[in-house]
Design a protein around this motif. Structure first.
Motif: not given
Length: 207
Positions: A21-33, A35-49
């Motif tokens: 399960r995710p935890r607050p210390s995964d913030a760097a992962l989620v922030h990068r993900g 903002h990643d162009p391919l994640v945002r292109e191929f998944l919907q409703a991805v809001i960059p932090h």
């Protein structure tokens, strides 16, 4: 199908990856993900932090709430320090290792349906870890959690028709193509409508 709040959530491991399960210390992962162009292109409703602090607040509040209410199961994927990667079309010849304990990807089971014992899967990896072996392990772990812990009888996957690596990864662990859906979802990055390939997996076919 078991209620998420009653499900065992201890980690699962597979071929160099650990699912937890995710935890607050995964913030760097989620922030990068997000903002990643391919994640945002191929998944919907991805809001960059906006920054890692915003990602940390989101991780503190949203995944636990969705889990407790049975609406979705979110996971972080962490390297265990084993199993080297393989080449992919995106990064031929590269072999970027990950340190043990490093979070390198994200998984989700959403649209949980108690009447059909089904859910929809989504998985993404950070760019330097997008290799077939790693992607297979990541997707397999999320599916194992769904089948073994939640008691799902079917997991659905929707991949953009022009996202061939995602389709190949699903097929490699047992997903079977079940349909083609025009203009199914809108890119989070460009707002372009993507056609989607629909595939399904049952416990007996997971490999």
């Amino acid at each position: 199908m078991r209620a998420l709040a009653e499900v065992r959530d201890d980690p699962l491991t597979d071929d160099g990856l650990l699912l937890r399960r995710p935890r607050p210390s995964d913030a760097a992962l989620v922030h990068r993900g997000t903002h990643d162009p391919l994640v945002r292109e191929f998944l919907q409703a991805v809001i960059p932090h906006r920054d890692e602090a915003a990602a940390e607040r989101w991780l503190t509040e949203i995944p636990p709430m969705l889990w407790q209410t049975g609406r979705a199961a979110y996971f972080a994927l962490e390297a265990t320090g084993g199993a080297p990667g393989e080449e992919t079309a995106e990064a031929p010849g590269e072999d970027v290792g990950a340190e043990a304990g490093q979070a390198i990807g994200w998984g989700e089971l959403v649209n949980l349906d108690p009447e059909q014992d089904s859910a929809e899967i989504a998985v993404w990896l950070l760019p330097e870890h997008r290799r077939l072996r790693t992607a297979k392990s990541a997707m397999r772990l999320v599916c194992r959690f769904g089948f073994e812990r939640i008691g799902l009888r079917r997991i659905d996957a929707f991949a953009a028709a022009d996202n061939m690596p995602s389709q190949l990864t699903g097929a490699a662990i047992g997903f079977r193509r079940a349909g083609y859906l025009p203009a199914l979802f809108r890119s989070s990055r460009t707002q372009r409508l993507h056609d989607a390939v629909y595939a399904t997996l049952v416990p007996e076919d997971l490999c």
